[in-house]
Design a protein around this motif. Structure first.
Motif, mmCIF file in Angstrom:
data_model
loop_
_atom_site.group_PDB
_atom_site.id
_atom_site.type_symbol
_atom_site.label_atom_id
_atom_site.label_comp_id
_atom_site.label_asym_id
_atom_site.label_seq_id
_atom_site.Cartn_x
_atom_site.Cartn_y
_atom_site.Cartn_z
ATOM 1 N N GLY A 11 0.786 -1.223 0.000
ATOM 2 C CA GLY A 11 0.000 0.000 0.000
ATOM 3 C C GLY A 11 0.816 1.270 0.000
ATOM 4 N N GLU A 12 0.205 2.320 0.539
ATOM 5 C CA GLU A 12 0.834 3.642 0.425
ATOM 6 C C GLU A 12 2.142 3.747 1.187
ATOM 7 O OE1 GLU A 12 1.300 6.318 2.630
ATOM 8 O OE2 GLU A 12 0.424 5.421 4.402
ATOM 9 N N ASP A 36 -1.946 -8.738 -4.532
ATOM 10 C CA ASP A 36 -1.339 -7.429 -4.747
ATOM 11 C C ASP A 36 -0.389 -7.378 -5.945
ATOM 12 O OD1 ASP A 36 -2.461 -5.693 -2.913
ATOM 13 O OD2 ASP A 36 -1.019 -6.136 -1.327
ATOM 14 N N SER A 39 -0.328 -4.077 -7.610
ATOM 15 C CA SER A 39 -0.237 -2.894 -6.756
ATOM 16 C C SER A 39 0.930 -1.999 -7.181
ATOM 17 C CB SER A 39 -0.064 -3.321 -5.302
ATOM 18 O OG SER A 39 -0.222 -2.218 -4.434
#
Length: 451
Positions: A11-12, A36, A39
């Motif tokens: 994620g971020e 992911d 991602s």
């Protein structure tokens, strides 16, 4: 300095760490689950390794697979980010045993401060004020009942290994206590693999103020000012800002206590000392032995890149600043943008993003991992990113954040950005008249927006 770092997260925050490494000339290795594979952090890293299935315990919590990936790719260090294994002492120790540098404190320190009940005992010995509560972990439900009666209701039941609002429940009366205790314990076991619990007096009408700490192995400890994290829903932070509205005298006293707390365990790297503030009285509640989600607001008002500083300290460098160098300039606010539906109980809303427009301009930052065409998987936290703004003062920052949220477009999924806008538009919030009960007290009015 390290030549290659593996980022043990997604994620971020994984994107944030990769970007910092690239700017420092450090090669990066991403890890990812099968869910992911598309991602952003996987795409921008120099290399990437799939470490397991979609479930966290098959991938992002799989210590052996992660360490094997780091060794096979020639990484010298692992940055754990936040969540997952970031406060797991076994993982920190495993990294050390395998010749890898864990970018964070030692396993021993994580054991002391990451365990909330142990940390409480250490703070009492160090002379840092704490909320009245149990002396360490409670042994059983019967033991917990007796201690609760001694402390007095309302009681806050907390997981020793907890964080992020998980493994935490409030019991207002004894009739609620057993269910709240067992629910919190079960949640703690599922989230952290540890059902150890402790109790605190639930102090109402308080602010949640935390101090950002940076420390190196040479004994230098500096705080980078505080953040007000009082805007919460069910113990999960929604909006954070820096600095808070406390006086300079109180900031000095709380900052000194935060440094004392860190020095009492010979802390090294980034950490956060969290306090409850009631009037001019403050109480230590816990230390987060990792980078925080809300670290960008501190970066915006100090000009210090905390991720880069973490990496430098882990590589054996001294802190690049002293306490006298820390000057808080302007005001910064962060809101967490989640794929959730506030009007339907904040139900998670994973799905495909069919349009993304991110505002830009002076003092506007969007830390995220989403892009047009990306499908948000249903297996993880609903946070898609964070909008951070910096203004000349608090009102300027509020206005800038409102304008930014008005312009931000995330199509295809329902988000909480209108809900966050309503918080910023609330007269009491603008006046600074809020505490940790703000959202609970005003939830009806905060949901009065057009979809």
């Amino acid at each position: 300095m390290f030549q290659k770092v593996l980022i043990a997260n997604r994620g971020e925050i994984a994107v944030r760490i990769i970007r910092a490494c690239k700017q420092m000339g450090i090669e990066t290795v991403a890890i990812y689950s099968v869910a992911d594979k598309d991602s952003l952090h996987v795409q921008i890293a120099d290399d990437a390794v799939c470490v397991g299935g979609a479930k966290s315990n098959e991938s992002y919590l799989n210590m052996e697979n992660i360490v094997t990936a780091a060794i096979s790719k020639g990484a010298e260090a692992i940055h754990p980010g936040f969540g997952f294994l970031s406060e797991n002492s076994d993982f920190a120790n495993l990294c050390q045993e395998c010749g890898l540098r864990f970018i964070g404190p030692s396993g021993n320190v994580i054991d002391q401060m990451g365990n909330k009940s142990k940390a409480r005992e250490i703070m009492i010995k160090a002379g840092v004020p704490v909320v009245p509560g149990s002396n360490g972990a409670v042994k059983s439900l019967d033991d917990a009942r007796s201690i609760a009666l001694e402390i007095g209701f309302p009681i806050l039941i907390k997981a020793s290994a907890g964080g992020g609002g998980r493994g935490m429940r409030v019991a207002n009366i004894m009739d609620e206590f057993d269910n709240a205790f067992e629910t919190a314990k079960s949640e703690a076991i599922n989230a952290f693999g540890d059902g150890t619990m402790y109790l605190e007096k639930y102090v109402i009408n308080t602010k949640h103020i935390e101090f950002q700490i940076m420390a190196d192995k040479y004994g230098n400890v500096v705080h980078l000012g505080e953040r007000d994290c009082s805007i919460q829903r069910r113990n999960q932070k929604v909006l954070e800002e820096a600095p808070s509205l406390i006086s300079e005298d109180l900031r000095k006293r709380m900052g000194d206590a935060a440094i004392l707390a860190s020095k009492s365990v010979n802390y090294e790297n980034a950490g956060t000392i969290e306090f409850l503030l009631s009037g001019d009285d403050f109480y230590f509640i816990e230390m987060n032995t990792r980078i925080q989600v809300e670290h960008p607001v501190t970066e915006m008002v100090t000009g210090i890149d905390i991720i880069k500083e973490q990496i430098k300290v882990s590589a054996g460098k001294e802190l690049s600043f002293t306490q006298e160098d820390i000057v808080l300039k302007g005001h910064s606010i962060e809101v967490r943008i989640n794929a959730e539906d506030p009007k339907h109980g904040f139900r998670p809303n994973p799905g495909k993003i069919d349009l993304l427009h991110v505002p830009s301009g002076n003092g506007i930052r969007f830390d995220s991992f989403i892009y047009t065409g990306y499908s948000i998987p249903p297996f993880y936290d609903s946070m898609m990113g964070k909008v951070i703004v910096h203004g000349e003062n608090r009102i300027d920052a509020i206005n800038k954040m409102k304008a930014t949220l008005e312009e931000l477009v995330i199509g295809g999924v329902t988000t909480n950005q209108d809900f966050c806008y309503m918080i910023l538009n609330n007269a009491d919030y603008v006046k600074g008249e809020f505490d940790t009960g703000f959202i609970g007290m005003k939830i009806d009015s905060l949901l009065e927006y057009d979809e």
